[in-house]
Design an enzyme around this catalytic site. Structure first.
Site, short mmCIF file in Angstrom:
data_model
loop_
_atom_site.label_atom_id
_atom_site.label_comp_id
_atom_site.label_asym_id
_atom_site.label_seq_id
_atom_site.Cartn_x
_atom_site.Cartn_y
_atom_site.Cartn_z
N CYS A 13 0.69 -1.07 -0.01
CA CYS A 13 0.00 -0.19 0.27
C CYS A 13 0.70 1.20 -0.05
O CYS A 13 0.32 2.10 -0.42
CB CYS A 13 -0.92 -0.11 1.22
SG CYS A 13 -0.10 -0.15 2.87
N GLN A 35 6.59 -5.79 8.84
CA GLN A 35 5.81 -6.28 7.90
C GLN A 35 6.54 -6.50 6.74
O GLN A 35 6.36 -7.26 5.80
CB GLN A 35 4.42 -5.57 7.71
CG GLN A 35 3.60 -6.01 8.94
CD GLN A 35 3.59 -5.04 10.15
OE1 GLN A 35 4.51 -4.15 10.01
NE2 GLN A 35 3.01 -5.29 11.29
N THR A 59 -8.68 0.61 13.74
CA THR A 59 -7.78 0.66 14.92
C THR A 59 -8.22 -0.63 15.97
O THR A 59 -7.26 -1.28 16.48
CB THR A 59 -8.08 1.93 15.70
OG1 THR A 59 -7.67 3.00 14.80
CG2 THR A 59 -7.10 2.05 17.15
#
EC number: 1.2.1.70
Length: 424
Positions: free
Chosen positions: A50, A114, A191
């Site tokens: 992303c 990640q 969240t």
């Protein structure tokens, strides 16, 4: 041979452009094969997340323009629009860029882990597509090794730098054993999803998700083996909850002091840890005045995150030094490999000349020549043939005035400048 790292990321391109340049998983294999077929890239891999889309390439000679043109065409972008936000790194800089990316040094959140897994996936897909060869393969392995060293030898990823992780970390400080705790999560947005994931990873077995719509709560609850309820059911769940974390879009508080007081009585004043991540607040500030309630707001968490970011930034310098060492080590090994190829070719040439002279010597022996004459001819012939090509090349270099190359030849053959004089 040239390495190229080319792409766009969160620093150079808007979300709109990043979305348009992103590759779906279904596109990757075909895109990689097309990239190697249309551009001068002999090896290629694509990392698409992303926050970035990057191409890692190995070419005979650097040719970034053709790759940019292909990328623009593939995604139906104008070349000018893409060029305005793209970056290109070559050779040492390309290696450094890949290692920094894999180590989390180029991420939006410094040190996030990640990205290393995403880069490993990019390598696996490129192998599946058949577009990774020995050179890019070695670079990926060196990149993974350096990133692992950065993770092991620095604190770049130790302290949480997301609000969700900070909330769970605070809960761990209050409850020594989260396995025995029950968590009530209010809301079902991004969240709260992250909070649920972190709690689940920490071993919290009992999680309840309360939301305005039961369908959205159920989707989230199913992912983590949790229980879904409506906001109206919160009072009953509150009395059983050790951890309460709320993040909704409500304009008014949805959890008041009275409801928490009643829950505490039912709990016989067993402590409740509460985190209000919402803006505006979901939990009335007066709740923090109650004994046995540990209430933190999003501002409190931002202070934790800021402190942890400072810690990561301090570790970043050490990480950059490890990356620098990784680049130097990889490029040195790559240069050694180049020498191996030259040495292999030189040895093959020498062995061919040896076999030729040995064949002549064997024929001379068969024709009755003395062994002494045959050995002398073998030594003379082999010496002349081994020295012929270097002699011709050195004379040519001297005629062209390339004395630096002659100096290299003297070093290469380990010639002592005074050897001729001593022999006289």
């Amino acid at each position: 041979m040239a390495f190229i790292a080319l792409g766009i990321n969160h620093k150079t391109a808007s979300v709109d452009v990043r979305e348009r340049v992103a590759f779906t998983p279904e596109q990757l294999v075909e895109a990689l094969q097309q990239l190697c077929r249309i551009t001068p890239s002999r090896e290629a891999a694509i990392l698409s997340t992303c926050n970035r889309s990057e191409l890692y390439l190995e070419q005979d000679h650097p040719s970034a323009d053709e790759v940019l043109a292909w990328l623009a065409s593939y995604h139906n972008l104008s070349l000018e629009e893409l060029r305005a936000c793209a970056y290109v790194h070559q050779d040492d800089d390309a290696v450094r860029h890949m290692m920094r990316v894999a180590s989390g040094l180029d991420s939006m959140v410094l040190g996030e882990p990640q990205i290393l897994g995403q880069m490993k996936s990019a390598y696996a897909v490129a192998r599946e597509a058949g577009t990774v060869g020995p050179l890019l393969g070695r670079l990926f392995q060196a990149t993974f090794s350096t990133a692992k060293t950065v993770r092991t030898d620095t604190a770049i990823g130790e302290n949480p730098v997301s609000v969700a992780f900070a909330a769970v970390s605070l809960a761990k400080q209050i409850f020594s054993d989260l396995h025995r705790s029950q968590a009530l999560l209010i809301g079902a947005g991004e969240t709260i999803t992250l909070v649920a994931r972190h709690l689940h990873e920490q071993g919290v077995k009992r999680i309840v998700v309360a939301n305005r719509t039961l369908e959205r709560a159920s989707i989230l609850a199913e992912e983590f083996g949790a229980h879904a309820v409506l906001l109206a059911d919160m009072p009953q769940e509150l009395a059983n909850s050790d951890i309460v974390i709320s993040s909704t879009a409500s304009q008014l508080p949805i959890l008041g002091k009275g409801a928490v007081e009643r829950a505490l009585k039912l709990r016989r004043h067993k402590p409740i840890f509460m985190v209000d991540i919402a803006v505006p607040r979901d939990i009335e500030p007066e709740v923090g005045e109650l004994d046995d309630v540990y209430l933190y707001t999003v501002d409190d968490l931002h202070e934790v995150v800021a402190e942890n970011l400072k810690s990561r930034q301090g570790a970043a310098q050490a990480a950059e030094e490890l990356v620098g060492a990784g680049v130097s080590d990889f490029m040195q090994r790559l240069r050694e490999l180049a020498a191996v190829d030259v040495l292999r070719a030189y040895r093959q040439q020498a062995e061919r000349l040896r076999d030729e002279e040995l064949g002549k010597a064997q024929r001379m022996l068969q024709n009755g020549a003395s062994a002494e004459d045959v050995l002398a001819q073998l030594a003379r012939g082999l010496t002349n043939k081994l020295l012929h090509a270097p002699s011709v090349q050195m004379k040519k270099l001297s005629a062209e005035g390339r004395f630096d190359a002659l100096a290299v030849a003297q070093e290469l053959f380990a010639l002592d400048e005074g050897s001729d004089k001593s022999a006289q």
